[in-house]
Design an enzyme around this catalytic site. Structure first.
Site, PDB file in Angstrom:
ATOM      1  N   LYS A   1     -11.622   9.705  -9.077  1.00 47.88           N
ATOM      2  CA  LYS A   1     -12.559   9.120  -8.097  1.00 47.88           C
ATOM      3  C   LYS A   1     -13.004  10.386  -7.012  1.00 47.88           C
ATOM      4  O   LYS A   1     -14.008  10.441  -6.744  1.00 47.88           O
ATOM      5  CB  LYS A   1     -12.210   7.790  -7.311  1.00 47.88           C
ATOM      6  CG  LYS A   1     -12.951   7.351  -6.166  1.00 47.88           C
ATOM      7  CD  LYS A   1     -12.504   6.054  -5.646  1.00 47.88           C
ATOM      8  CE  LYS A   1     -11.091   6.039  -5.172  1.00 47.88           C
ATOM      9  NZ  LYS A   1     -10.806   6.863  -3.639  1.00 47.88           N
ATOM     10  N   THR A   2     -12.033  10.692  -6.675  1.00 46.37           N
ATOM     11  CA  THR A   2     -11.988  11.929  -5.479  1.00 46.37           C
ATOM     12  C   THR A   2     -12.760  13.084  -6.130  1.00 46.37           C
ATOM     13  O   THR A   2     -13.672  13.836  -5.542  1.00 46.37           O
ATOM     14  CB  THR A   2     -10.925  12.406  -4.875  1.00 46.37           C
ATOM     15  OG1 THR A   2     -10.032  11.528  -4.269  1.00 46.37           O
ATOM     16  CG2 THR A   2     -10.855  13.511  -4.151  1.00 46.37           C
TER      17      THR A   2
ATOM     18  N   ARG B   1       1.034   4.185  -8.787  1.00 46.65           N
ATOM     19  CA  ARG B   1       1.238   5.465  -8.440  1.00 46.65           C
ATOM     20  C   ARG B   1       2.005   6.186  -9.187  1.00 46.65           C
ATOM     21  O   ARG B   1       2.148   7.439  -9.110  1.00 46.65           O
ATOM     22  CB  ARG B   1       2.216   5.293  -7.069  1.00 46.65           C
ATOM     23  CG  ARG B   1       1.347   4.633  -5.913  1.00 46.65           C
ATOM     24  CD  ARG B   1      -0.211   5.232  -5.655  1.00 46.65           C
ATOM     25  NE  ARG B   1      -0.911   4.241  -6.283  1.00 46.65           N
ATOM     26  CZ  ARG B   1      -2.361   4.522  -6.261  1.00 46.65           C
ATOM     27  NH1 ARG B   1      -2.657   5.647  -5.842  1.00 46.65           N
ATOM     28  NH2 ARG B   1      -3.198   3.636  -7.044  1.00 46.65           N
TER      29      ARG B   1
ATOM     30  N   ASP C   1     -15.754   6.393   0.430  1.00 46.07           N
ATOM     31  CA  ASP C   1     -14.719   6.429  -0.155  1.00 46.07           C
ATOM     32  C   ASP C   1     -13.691   5.273   0.023  1.00 46.07           C
ATOM     33  O   ASP C   1     -13.962   4.850   1.194  1.00 46.07           O
ATOM     34  CB  ASP C   1     -13.888   7.715  -0.204  1.00 46.07           C
ATOM     35  CG  ASP C   1     -12.908   7.506  -1.377  1.00 46.07           C
ATOM     36  OD1 ASP C   1     -13.074   6.852  -2.152  1.00 46.07           O
ATOM     37  OD2 ASP C   1     -12.040   8.403  -1.197  1.00 46.07           O
ATOM     38  N   GLU C   2     -12.986   4.782  -0.842  1.00 45.03           N
ATOM     39  CA  GLU C   2     -12.330   3.460  -0.601  1.00 45.03           C
ATOM     40  C   GLU C   2     -13.010   2.193   0.192  1.00 45.03           C
ATOM     41  O   GLU C   2     -12.630   1.793   1.117  1.00 45.03           O
ATOM     42  CB  GLU C   2     -10.985   3.933   0.578  1.00 45.03           C
ATOM     43  CG  GLU C   2     -10.492   5.073   0.060  1.00 45.03           C
ATOM     44  CD  GLU C   2      -9.480   4.698  -1.416  1.00 45.03           C
ATOM     45  OE1 GLU C   2      -9.423   3.457  -2.051  1.00 45.03           O
ATOM     46  OE2 GLU C   2      -8.625   5.534  -1.685  1.00 45.03           O
TER      47      GLU C   2
ATOM     48  N   GLN D   1      -7.655  -2.588  -5.587  1.00 43.00           N
ATOM     49  CA  GLN D   1      -6.689  -1.821  -4.545  1.00 43.00           C
ATOM     50  C   GLN D   1      -7.073  -2.274  -3.073  1.00 43.00           C
ATOM     51  O   GLN D   1      -6.659  -1.541  -2.274  1.00 43.00           O
ATOM     52  CB  GLN D   1      -6.826  -0.493  -4.959  1.00 43.00           C
ATOM     53  CG  GLN D   1      -6.377  -0.049  -6.142  1.00 43.00           C
ATOM     54  CD  GLN D   1      -6.348   1.542  -6.478  1.00 43.00           C
ATOM     55  OE1 GLN D   1      -5.599   2.092  -6.184  1.00 43.00           O
ATOM     56  NE2 GLN D   1      -7.356   1.902  -7.265  1.00 43.00           N
TER      57      GLN D   1
END
Length: 712
Positions: A33-34, A597, A216-217, A247
């Site tokens: 994503k980043t 993670r 983002d997020e 998430q």
């Protein structure tokens, strides 16, 4: 200049190349994503968009810094605004302060400042602080601000005894903030949202300034942030949001998952791109995560497609208690380190901070290197807060919370009686507390000695103000010495004077680092950065130490080896989520975040007993464990069971030795939860446990002797 679409998957490339209009990027964990956001920024610049026309928002300072660095490394022109929501709001409010009816040099109150201010507000509103605690009232006020409800509006809406009290305190709290020329974290968002909503000139200027907005997020945005984002693109609609409903883990902080779930309703012509390839975790780890999150209803279905080949392992372990669990985890970590695994590639996650204690004690005993990712604690230390209070007064003398903290720190003979006399004079003459201090010679009720002490204090602060435009680190040194704090610590009057002085030296070092990296270093900007510092920003990935952190703090990080401890009913899911399906789903998402993670090895554990609030109690496996494609370890009866059993001896269940009372798949009925089917029965004598999936959708882990289940 580099080609920004090289080495991108087709779905990533589609998101990067989209230019005008609304774009929703549904990005699973580890899906790059980043990478997509940074490549998209670079691609916009390469296509001719001026960098300063681009605004990208993320949720931590560290993430914003990394994003800035990645864009710069791609060889494109710099200048895009990349920051957190709060940092962007500070920038907007300082620039347009007059339109927001605030002082441009406002202080930012962190959680400790807010609590002190709320205590004053409770006293001012004449409210019983035992029935209405500062913590509960701050949570109520935060919720109101996140929903853009100001004190006057809430007062007209409040109905009932509790709401009326909250309204009264909210008004007093906000009045104190205004008098102190200060904003709390929620004010930064609310005042920006209201400014953009109500002032067309400001809204048009910012729409023209930021022609492309990337958030983002997005699943973690609250209502105020949602309104800010919509206002910033109201004229052009060039909004790209990236996130994952699976998430969303900050509901308790006001995050609204419907912001991302309903994005296509807000923007009917939006392009939707799913990033489903996972570059982080092995297939076994993704299988566990996929199976778990599938139990949630409030989501957008997507797959987790593994790119990595099979490797590593997924383990589920049961330990006797938290000490045995800590030692078991420590032993596994020691083995990994002996095999050549770097300690920085290992992390231990837990649901609540208190669970770190057993792990810390075990790591100390075993002389193992570790770091606790809970960085705001450094800035919560008394001596650090004292120095920062001096710095706040230099920037904003109206900040009474900071002023009261340091006016007699270290002791300089200005006590409560003197302070009360100055405050009365300030109220009578319509002055701020600091302005009254500056006019101390006009206060007849004070003795000459007290006037002299206050005059010396004001002169010292004014002297600090003259040095403020210079180096921040040098200013901190000056304040440390000339305030008398250094002499106080050197005098040995405090038992921890050495550590206090060392902490202030570390603060000076941190300020020097800030000065080296900031584009335009200033005292105001430095204080702003500290105020917006979060736990996640404190994680140091370069140190050779095992990371210990909560599942919330783990968001956005990744480790080769992950240990998730204490996966028990009442901890994960947390006991507060028991009566709410929405909160239960969020707890499942939190577990999902922890699992995803892990890159190669995942270790999940629970205990048979755990010390809770000083009592050694029987622990019950989390119902989430029965949703995983893993077998629970066989639990042998414990030799401690009789001596530590904290259940009522008069209530017991002793099954027939030859007959298991419930079997998997059996239909049962519960008075509260209705019909359900048995998922698992764990035979433990009088402490037998039954796991039932009820028709309504929830899975419950119940002690059989209390369950009152009826076979259907």
């Amino acid at each position: 200049m580099q080609n920004t679409t090289t080495q991108l998957t087709p779905s990533q490339e589609k998101a990067v190349n989209h230019k005008d209009g609304a774009l929703l990027v549904l990005a699973g964990p580890g899906s790059g994503k980043t990478r997509v956001i940074t490549h998209r920024i670079a691609n916009l610049i390469n296509s001719g968009v001026a960098p300063y026309k681009i605004c990208a928002i993320t949720f931590t300072n560290k993430a914003a810094g990394q994003m800035n660095q990645r864009v710069a490394e791609m060889g494109t022109s710099t200048g895009a605004h990349i920051s957190t929501f709060h940092s962007l709001c500070v920038r907007i409010l300082r620039k347009y302060a007059q339109f927001a009816a605030i002082d441009s040099k406002f202080s930012i109150y962190d959680s400790a400042d807010q609590k002190r201010c709320m205590k004053q507000a409770i006293k001012k509103a004449d409210i019983d602080s035992k029935s209405f605690t500062p913590g509960k009232l701050l949570a109520a006020v935060s919720s109101l601000k996140n929903n853009l409800i100001d004190p006057e509006t809430f007062k007209t809406q409040s109905d009932g005894f509790y709401a009326a009290k909250v309204a009264k305190v909210y008004r007093a709290y906000q009045q104190l903030l205004n008098e102190n020329a200060s904003l709390d974290f929620d004010d930064l968002l609310m005042k920006t949202a209201l400014l953009l909503r109500d002032n067309q000139q400001v809204r048009d200027e910012l729409n023209d300034r930021f022609m492309y907005l990337l958030v983002d997020e997005y699943q973690d945005t609250n209502h105020a942030q949602y309104c800010i984002a919509k206002s910033l693109v109201a004229n052009h609609g060039n909004i790209c949001v990236a996130g994952d409903p699976d998430q969303s883990i900050y509901r308790w902080r006001g995050a609204d998952i419907t912001n991302i779930l309903a994005f296509e309703k807000d923007w009917p012509d939006a392009t939707v791109v799913k990033l489903e390839e996972n570059f982080r975790s092995t297939p076994d780890i993704l299988s566990v995560a996929d199976k778990l999150i599938a139990a949630n209803k409030n989501r957008k279905p997507k797959s987790l497609i593994p790119v990595r080949p099979p490797a590593g392992k997924v383990e589920l372990a049961c330990f006797e208690d938290e000490q045995e669990e800590a030692q078991g985890v420590a032993d596994k970590i020691n083995n990994l380190i002996r095999q050549g695994v770097s300690a920085r590639n290992i992390a231990v996650f837990y649901r609540v901070n208190a669970m770190s204690r057993a792990m810390e004690e075990c790591f100390v005993r075993n002389q193992m290197p570790y770091q606790i990712v809970r960085g705001v604690e450094f800035y919560s230390r008394k001596e650090i807060r004292d120095i920062l209070a001096y710095l706040k007064i230099i920037v904003n003398p109206a900040d009474e919370i900071a002023l009261l903290r340091i006016i007699n720190t270290p002791a300089r003979g200005i006590g409560k009686v003197t302070i009360d006399k100055v405050r009365r004079y300030a109220l009578t003459h319509g002055l701020s507390f600091y302005q009254a201090l500056a006019k101390v010679h006009a206060i007849d009720s004070l003795s000459q000695a007290h006037k002299g002490r206050i005059t010396a204090f004001v002169k010292m602060i004014e002297n600090f103000k003259k040095a403020a435009p210079d180096s921040v680190s040098q200013l901190i040194k000056k304040v440390f010495v000339e305030s008398g704090l250094q002499s106080f610590f050197n005098s040995g009057k405090e038992s921890d004077d050495n550590s206090a002085a060392e902490n202030i030296n570390e603060l000076i070092n941190a300020a020097a680092v800030y000065e080296r990296h900031a584009e335009q270093p200033s005292l105001m900007d430095y204080l702003q950065q500290i105020s917006l510092f979060s736990d996640a920003d404190s994680y140091d990935p370069t140190t050779e130490r095992v990371a210990l952190m909560t599942l919330h703090a783990a968001k956005g990080l990744e480790f080769e080896n992950v240990f998730i401890i204490g996966v028990e009913d009442g901890l994960l899911p947390h006991e507060r989520s028991a009566e709410s399906d929405d909160e239960l789903e969020e707890e499942r998402r939190l577990f999902f975040v922890g699992i995803t993670r892990a890159e190669t090895n995942l270790h999940i554990s629970y205990t048979r007993y755990r010390t809770v609030r000083g009592q050694y109690r029987r622990a019950v496996p989390s119902p989430f464990l029965y949703e995983l494609p893993l077998e629970l370890p066989h639990q042998q009866p414990s030799s401690r069971e009789d001596s530590y059993d904290d259940f009522d001896d008069d209530i017991s269940y002793e099954p027939d030795e030859e007959v298991v009372p419930f079997t998997k798949g059996q239909l049962v009925k519960h008075k509260k939860f209705g019909l359900g089917r048995v998922e698992q029965f764990i035979e433990m004598g009088q402490n037998s446990v039954i796991v039932v999936k009820f028709k309504a959708g929830q899975t419950k882990t119940l002690m059989l002797k209390y369950a009152n289940l009826t076979k259907v």
